[in-house]
Write a protein that holds these residues in place. Structure first.
Motif, PDB file in Angstrom:
ATOM      1  N   UNK A 153       5.761   0.312   2.723  1.00  0.00           N
ATOM      2  CA  UNK A 153       5.117   1.621   2.760  1.00  0.00           C
ATOM      3  C   UNK A 153       4.249   1.750   3.997  1.00  0.00           C
ATOM      4  N   UNK A 154       4.073   2.997   4.432  1.00  0.00           N
ATOM      5  CA  UNK A 154       3.205   3.300   5.566  1.00  0.00           C
ATOM      6  C   UNK A 154       2.459   4.588   5.258  1.00  0.00           C
ATOM      7  N   UNK A 155       1.151   4.548   5.431  1.00  0.00           N
ATOM      8  CA  UNK A 155       0.327   5.738   5.229  1.00  0.00           C
ATOM      9  C   UNK A 155      -0.036   6.322   6.589  1.00  0.00           C
ATOM     10  N   UNK A 156      -0.048   7.653   6.661  1.00  0.00           N
ATOM     11  CA  UNK A 156      -0.477   8.328   7.869  1.00  0.00           C
ATOM     12  C   UNK A 156       0.640   8.515   8.886  1.00  0.00           C
ATOM     13  N   UNK A 157       0.310   9.265   9.932  1.00  0.00           N
ATOM     14  CA  UNK A 157       1.264   9.565  10.991  1.00  0.00           C
ATOM     15  C   UNK A 157       1.228   8.468  12.051  1.00  0.00           C
ATOM     16  N   UNK A 158       2.359   8.300  12.728  1.00  0.00           N
ATOM     17  CA  UNK A 158       2.465   7.335  13.820  1.00  0.00           C
ATOM     18  C   UNK A 158       3.474   7.879  14.821  1.00  0.00           C
ATOM     19  N   UNK A 159       3.382   7.450  16.078  1.00  0.00           N
ATOM     20  CA  UNK A 159       4.376   7.882  17.064  1.00  0.00           C
ATOM     21  C   UNK A 159       5.773   7.382  16.693  1.00  0.00           C
ATOM     22  N   UNK A 160       6.788   8.065  17.198  1.00  0.00           N
ATOM     23  CA  UNK A 160       8.174   7.729  16.859  1.00  0.00           C
ATOM     24  C   UNK A 160       8.480   6.252  17.111  1.00  0.00           C
ATOM     25  N   UNK A 161       8.057   5.735  18.252  1.00  0.00           N
ATOM     26  CA  UNK A 161       8.352   4.335  18.571  1.00  0.00           C
ATOM     27  C   UNK A 161       7.795   3.380  17.529  1.00  0.00           C
ATOM     28  N   UNK A 162       6.596   3.665  17.069  1.00  0.00           N
ATOM     29  CA  UNK A 162       5.968   2.815  16.053  1.00  0.00           C
ATOM     30  C   UNK A 162       6.689   2.969  14.713  1.00  0.00           C
ATOM     31  N   UNK A 163       7.055   4.199  14.368  1.00  0.00           N
ATOM     32  CA  UNK A 163       7.808   4.422  13.123  1.00  0.00           C
ATOM     33  C   UNK A 163       9.139   3.665  13.147  1.00  0.00           C
ATOM     34  N   UNK A 164       9.839   3.754  14.278  1.00  0.00           N
ATOM     35  CA  UNK A 164      11.138   3.095  14.404  1.00  0.00           C
ATOM     36  C   UNK A 164      10.996   1.582  14.321  1.00  0.00           C
ATOM     37  N   UNK A 165      10.013   1.044  15.024  1.00  0.00           N
ATOM     38  CA  UNK A 165       9.797  -0.405  15.006  1.00  0.00           C
ATOM     39  C   UNK A 165       9.477  -0.882  13.594  1.00  0.00           C
ATOM     40  N   UNK A 166       8.603  -0.178  12.896  1.00  0.00           N
ATOM     41  CA  UNK A 166       8.247  -0.537  11.521  1.00  0.00           C
ATOM     42  C   UNK A 166       9.475  -0.471  10.617  1.00  0.00           C
TER      43      UNK A 166
END
Length: 106
Positions: free
Chosen positions: A88-101
């Protein structure tokens, strides 16, 4: 492959019974950070569509499942594998960070 809308009624079949991992984005129309990450999730859906389904659940229109899961803040991303929450991930993040996660969790 675009993101998929999921409802309280379709959650079981679309998410829990899916034959591949499903990332569910719990969001609402009034949520600024939710709107910020929406284009990134659409792009990731295109890029990773063979590995994961990216689904969006509007918590205002579908209060049942978010209530059962204890969703208290949005955006809230939950990756389901084999019908179970795996990350799970809470909050917004940049696309690169979302993809890496997301790729690290698949």
């Amino acid at each position: 492959m675009a993101t998929t809308a999921v409802t309280d009624a379709s959650f079981k079949s679309d998410v829990l019974e899916s034959d591949k991992p499903v990332l569910v984005d719990f969001w609402a129309d009034w949520c600024g950070p939710c709107k910020m990450i929406a284009p990134a999730l659409e792009e990731l859906s295109e890029e990773l569509g063979d590995k994961v389904t990216i689904a969006k659940m509007d918590i205002m229109e579908n209060p049942g499942i978010p209530g059962e899961m204890g969703v208290q803040s949005i955006p809230y991303l939950v990756l389901f594998k084999n019908g179970e929450p795996a990350a799970q991930m809470r909050g917004a993040a940049p696309k690169g960070q979302l993809k890496q996660w997301l790729e690290s969790e698949l």
